[in-house]
Design a protein around this motif. Structure first.
Motif: not given
Length: 472
Positions: A213, A239-244, A231-232, A280, A209
């Motif tokens: 970040d 979980d890398s799904t919330t990153y671009p 995923g989570p 994605r 993480r």
């Protein structure tokens, strides 16, 4: 919509000559007459070496083996970080400049461990107490096992060194036109985010993480790609799904597509599906490396190994934009393999065709230019910093340029986008002219983006939109 005068970007001496010509009584100001004749916009696939897509050899490959627009290489962290907060950027600059000298852009990965190599971890960390595991890595096929040095990724000094390095790297290079893509690296064997078969040495999710970040803060422009989608509920990966970020499949055309076997769930596309990341590619690139077992022969009509998967199917399912490849640069391909490879690579990534153009006189005397572009590829163009130029030529000689705010970014496959620009015909000399479109590479020595049109100039990338006459 933007409105500019066409000669604003010309050298001062040329602008004076044009102004003198416009002031001449033989070149009167244009009347309401304005006639625009569109050019032929017939489709022809963009070249295999269009920028920022296609096959990527390692740095400085043999010349004339296969067309390409990017080169790849690794750099060890020890060469770039010399002390706490101390950096030596010369190796990075030397690599970027060398690749740019051949008109190509760079895909790069920074790493800490590599089978058979030593002195990759910054020495000041080891001197400060960083624990290093020394053992024989057996996950090296098709090469023999080799000694490897794996650092303790939970070490606080190492963690701070990695995140500080990413921040400094981004501050210096984010958006650098020489830099095409970054694969996140830093963690695991070859920087591929695993320590298999010694998974007990793998970095914790908290460390992962911190790296994610750091990258998202440091590189808002240059695309960053991760090795493993997660995923989570992933057992090993944060979980890398919330990153671009995009993702890279380093076993492409071998361990990419689902097989239905439980033991193959680690394959790239099953993991993308499980993480809910199958779309994605619409916002971030998919890249990677063709697996060594199928280098070159993945383009042949018949599969070369029982484990090989169809390159075309893998490309279309993943919407891949680029792939590292050594097969076509290692030795000269025969005519059939070369032809099939060209056809397969042309279908990677974006493929932008101009399908319509118009230039209409407005009631206030200005002219509104409209250009419609369709993406006939399988992925969008992802990069910032690429802008479209309108050009005016007379007798095939450039007489003016109009900078626009048009960008080729994010036109989805199958979609069309119409751009508009307003020009002032009063600044143009009377006569017949050509209106042209060009997307230059922001890296001065780089290849221009060439449209998927038969009439595009293969060297400059300029496409004539049509001819027009200004009455005098």
């Amino acid at each position: 919509m933007t409105r500019t005068r066409p000669f604003a970007s010309l050298p001062f001496s040329i602008a004076l000559l044009l102004l003198a010509a416009l002031a001449s009584p033989t070149l009167a100001q244009p009347t309401a007459s304005w006639r625009f004749t569109p050019a032929d916009f017939s489709y022809s696939p963009g070249p295999a070496d269009n920028p920022l897509k296609g096959l990527v050899p390692y740095q400085d490959p043999p010349a004339d083996r296969f067309p390409y627009s990017m080169e790849f290489n690794y750099l060890p962290l020890a060469k770039l970080v010399t002390g706490p907060g101390q950096y030596d950027w010369q190796p990075m600059d030397a690599m970027l400049e060398d690749i740019a000298s051949r008109g190509r852009q760079t895909v790069v990965r920074v790493f800490l461990e590599y089978p058979g190599r030593k002195n990759l971890i910054p020495q000041f960390l080891i001197d400060g107490g960083l624990k290093v595991h020394y053992y024989m890595n057996t996950n090296t096929a098709p090469h023999p096992p080799a000694a490897i040095e794996t650092p303790d990724y939970e070490d606080p000094n190492l963690r701070k060194t990695m995140t500080d390095f990413i921040a400094a790297w981004g501050a210096r290079y984010d958006g650098d036109p020489r830099l095409a893509y970054i694969t996140a690296g830093l963690l695991g064997t070859w920087g591929e985010w695993h320590t298999y078969p010694k998974s007990e040495l793998w970095a914790s999710k908290q460390v992962q993480r911190e790296i994610l970040d750091a990258y998202v803060a440091a590189f808002p422009k240059t695309p960053v790609l991760l090795r493993y989608p997660a995923g989570p509920n992933d057992e090993l990966y944060y979980d890398s799904t919330t990153y671009p970020f995009g993702y890279h499949d380093d076993s492409f055309a071998h361990s990419t597509l689902p097989t239905g076997r439980k033991q193959d769930d680690w394959y790239f596309w099953p993991k993308m599906l499980h993480a809910g990341l199958s779309q994605r590619w619409q916002t971030a690139p998919i890249g990677g490396e063709i697996r060594p077992e199928v280098w070159g022969c993945c383009f042949d009509k018949e599969p070369c190994t029982a484990a090989s998967q169809s390159f075309d199917e893998c490309r279309d399912v993943t919407h891949a934009t680029w792939m590292m490849d050594t097969g076509l640069s290692r030795k000269k391909a025969d005519a059939d393999r070369y032809r099939r490879a060209i056809e397969a690579v042309q279908k990677m990534g974006y493929d932008l065709q101009v399908v319509a153009a118009a230039a209409k006189r407005q009631p206030d005397g200005s002219v509104k230019v409209q250009v419609t572009v369709e993406n006939r590829g399988i992925a969008p163009f992802y990069h910032h910093g690429w802008t479209v130029r309108l050009q005016i030529a007379s007798d095939q000689k450039l007489i003016g340029e109009l900078a626009t705010d048009w960008s080729p970014r994010m036109i989805q496959p199958g979609a069309r986008k119409t751009f508009e620009h307003t020009l002032d015909p009063a600044t143009l000399p009377a006569g017949k002219h050509q209106l042209q479109l060009q997307i230059p590479n922001p890296m001065p020595s780089g290849k221009p983006l060439r449209f998927a049109n038969q009439a595009v100039d293969p060297r400059s990338g300029a496409l004539t939109l049509g001819t027009f006459a200004v009455a005098g």
